[in-house]
Write a protein that holds these residues in place. Structure first.
Motif, PDB file in Angstrom:
ATOM      1  N   TRP A  60      -7.247   7.198 -17.448  1.00  0.00           N
ATOM      2  CA  TRP A  60      -6.764   5.842 -17.153  1.00  0.00           C
ATOM      3  C   TRP A  60      -7.763   4.789 -17.596  1.00  0.00           C
ATOM      4  O   TRP A  60      -7.398   3.742 -18.125  1.00  0.00           O
ATOM      5  N   SER A 106      -3.144  11.630  -3.521  1.00  0.00           N
ATOM      6  CA  SER A 106      -3.977  10.838  -4.428  1.00  0.00           C
ATOM      7  C   SER A 106      -3.835  11.316  -5.869  1.00  0.00           C
ATOM      8  O   SER A 106      -3.943  10.515  -6.805  1.00  0.00           O
ATOM      9  N   LEU A 109      -0.739   9.731  -7.062  1.00  0.00           N
ATOM     10  CA  LEU A 109      -1.006   8.316  -7.274  1.00  0.00           C
ATOM     11  C   LEU A 109      -1.760   8.069  -8.575  1.00  0.00           C
ATOM     12  O   LEU A 109      -1.411   7.176  -9.359  1.00  0.00           O
ATOM     13  N   LEU A 110      -2.778   8.876  -8.834  1.00  0.00           N
ATOM     14  CA  LEU A 110      -3.565   8.686 -10.059  1.00  0.00           C
ATOM     15  C   LEU A 110      -2.755   9.064 -11.295  1.00  0.00           C
ATOM     16  O   LEU A 110      -2.903   8.443 -12.353  1.00  0.00           O
ATOM     17  N   LEU A 113      -0.634   6.101 -11.859  1.00  0.00           N
ATOM     18  CA  LEU A 113      -1.464   5.021 -12.394  1.00  0.00           C
ATOM     19  C   LEU A 113      -1.649   5.204 -13.895  1.00  0.00           C
ATOM     20  O   LEU A 113      -1.574   4.238 -14.674  1.00  0.00           O
ATOM     21  N   LEU A 124      -6.412  -3.988  -9.010  1.00  0.00           N
ATOM     22  CA  LEU A 124      -5.582  -3.133  -8.176  1.00  0.00           C
ATOM     23  C   LEU A 124      -5.784  -1.665  -8.544  1.00  0.00           C
ATOM     24  O   LEU A 124      -5.910  -0.802  -7.670  1.00  0.00           O
ATOM     25  N   GLY A 125      -5.832  -1.409  -9.850  1.00  0.00           N
ATOM     26  CA  GLY A 125      -6.058  -0.034 -10.286  1.00  0.00           C
ATOM     27  C   GLY A 125      -7.393   0.505  -9.805  1.00  0.00           C
ATOM     28  O   GLY A 125      -7.488   1.636  -9.329  1.00  0.00           O
ATOM     29  N   GLY A 127      -9.023  -0.494  -7.199  1.00  0.00           N
ATOM     30  CA  GLY A 127      -8.925  -0.304  -5.757  1.00  0.00           C
ATOM     31  C   GLY A 127      -8.282   1.022  -5.404  1.00  0.00           C
ATOM     32  O   GLY A 127      -8.733   1.726  -4.479  1.00  0.00           O
ATOM     33  N   LEU A 128      -7.229   1.390  -6.131  1.00  0.00           N
ATOM     34  CA  LEU A 128      -6.570   2.679  -5.905  1.00  0.00           C
ATOM     35  C   LEU A 128      -7.503   3.841  -6.256  1.00  0.00           C
ATOM     36  O   LEU A 128      -7.538   4.863  -5.551  1.00  0.00           O
ATOM     37  N   VAL A 129      -8.265   3.667  -7.317  1.00  0.00           N
ATOM     38  CA  VAL A 129      -9.248   4.684  -7.700  1.00  0.00           C
ATOM     39  C   VAL A 129     -10.288   4.866  -6.597  1.00  0.00           C
ATOM     40  O   VAL A 129     -10.634   5.991  -6.207  1.00  0.00           O
ATOM     41  N   ALA A 131     -10.019   4.119  -3.346  1.00  0.00           N
ATOM     42  CA  ALA A 131      -9.420   4.703  -2.151  1.00  0.00           C
ATOM     43  C   ALA A 131      -9.247   6.213  -2.313  1.00  0.00           C
ATOM     44  O   ALA A 131      -9.518   6.989  -1.381  1.00  0.00           O
ATOM     45  N   SER A 132      -8.820   6.632  -3.491  1.00  0.00           N
ATOM     46  CA  SER A 132      -8.682   8.067  -3.751  1.00  0.00           C
ATOM     47  C   SER A 132     -10.040   8.759  -3.686  1.00  0.00           C
ATOM     48  O   SER A 132     -10.168   9.854  -3.141  1.00  0.00           O
TER      49      SER A 132
END
Length: 222
Positions: A60, A106, A109-110, A113, A124-125, A127-129, A131-132
């Motif tokens: 990503w 996760s 989710l990834l 993404l 945002l991306g 942030g998701l990374v 959190a995972s």
């Protein structure tokens, strides 16, 4: 021609890993194993959930952050290390078997993404990374044996994780050069494997060791 062959091999490797993840009923990580530098190096590649997530982050980053490819791996490694340290110190949330379910989620989710490419805002991306990464780091910390050295084990899994990220970035750059849609295809494979793991763990969640109870004395982080 050579570039196409290497890209095809890379995508095939991801596909085989994804199929391996989908074939597993679930991948549990038993707690309390020996925590050394070598075991830390081995841990991220010993479970497909960890391996697929970290490769996905590198892929990503290559697709969505072409001028700042280092950012997603840096965020993941930092958040993972924080999660592991908190778990080692007994400060992790008592998620129990739900942690395995959340880790599988996760991966989904990834993968999603990666399929989205650069469609989501970078913040945002990232942030998701992050959190995972906290979830994966919590797993690393909880799996350490009582009294083990956090720094030795932590250095191992940080180095291994960074290597997986950079491998994913290199593969992402190569896949894009061959055909722009290929990284998204890799994301779909990763997300599909994560979904298979998620469904399996929802049916039979793997028990996760709980954080250290009051009175347990861990060895200092050094």
């Amino acid at each position: 021609m050579r570039m196409n062959t290497v890209a095809a091999k890379g995508l095939l490797t991801i596909a085989l890993c994804a199929l391996g993840g989908a074939a597993q009923a679930h991948v549990g990580h038993e707690g309390g194993h020996a925590a050394t530098f070598v075991s830390g190096l081995a841990h991220p590649v010993s479970g497909l959930d960890h391996l697929l997530a970290m490769v996905a982050v590198g892929l990503w980053s290559a697709v969505a952050l072409p001028q700042r490819r280092w950012q997603a791996p840096a965020v993941f490694v930092a958040a993972m290390a924080l999660g592991a340290l908190l778990a080692h110190l007994g400060a992790a949330l008592p998620l129990g078997g739900a942690l395995e379910v959340m880790i599988a989620a996760s991966v989904v989710l990834l993968g999603a993404l990666l399929v989205s490419g650069a469609a989501l805002p970078a913040g945002l991306g990232l942030g998701l990374v992050g959190a995972s990464a906290l979830l994966h780091g919590t797993a690393h910390g909880l799996e350490m044996a009582a009294g083990a050295s956090f720094l030795a084990y932590g250095a191992g899994f940080v180095l291994s994780t960074a290597a997986l990220h950079f491998g994913g970035m290199g593969l992402g750059v190569l896949l894009q050069r061959v055909r722009a849609v290929l990284p998204r295809a890799a994301g779909a494979l990763i997300g599909g494997a994560g979904l298979a793991l998620l469904l399996a763990r929802i049916r039979a969640p793997w028990p996760r060791p709980v954080p250290s109870p009051p009175g347990r004395v861990n060895k200092p982080i050094y």
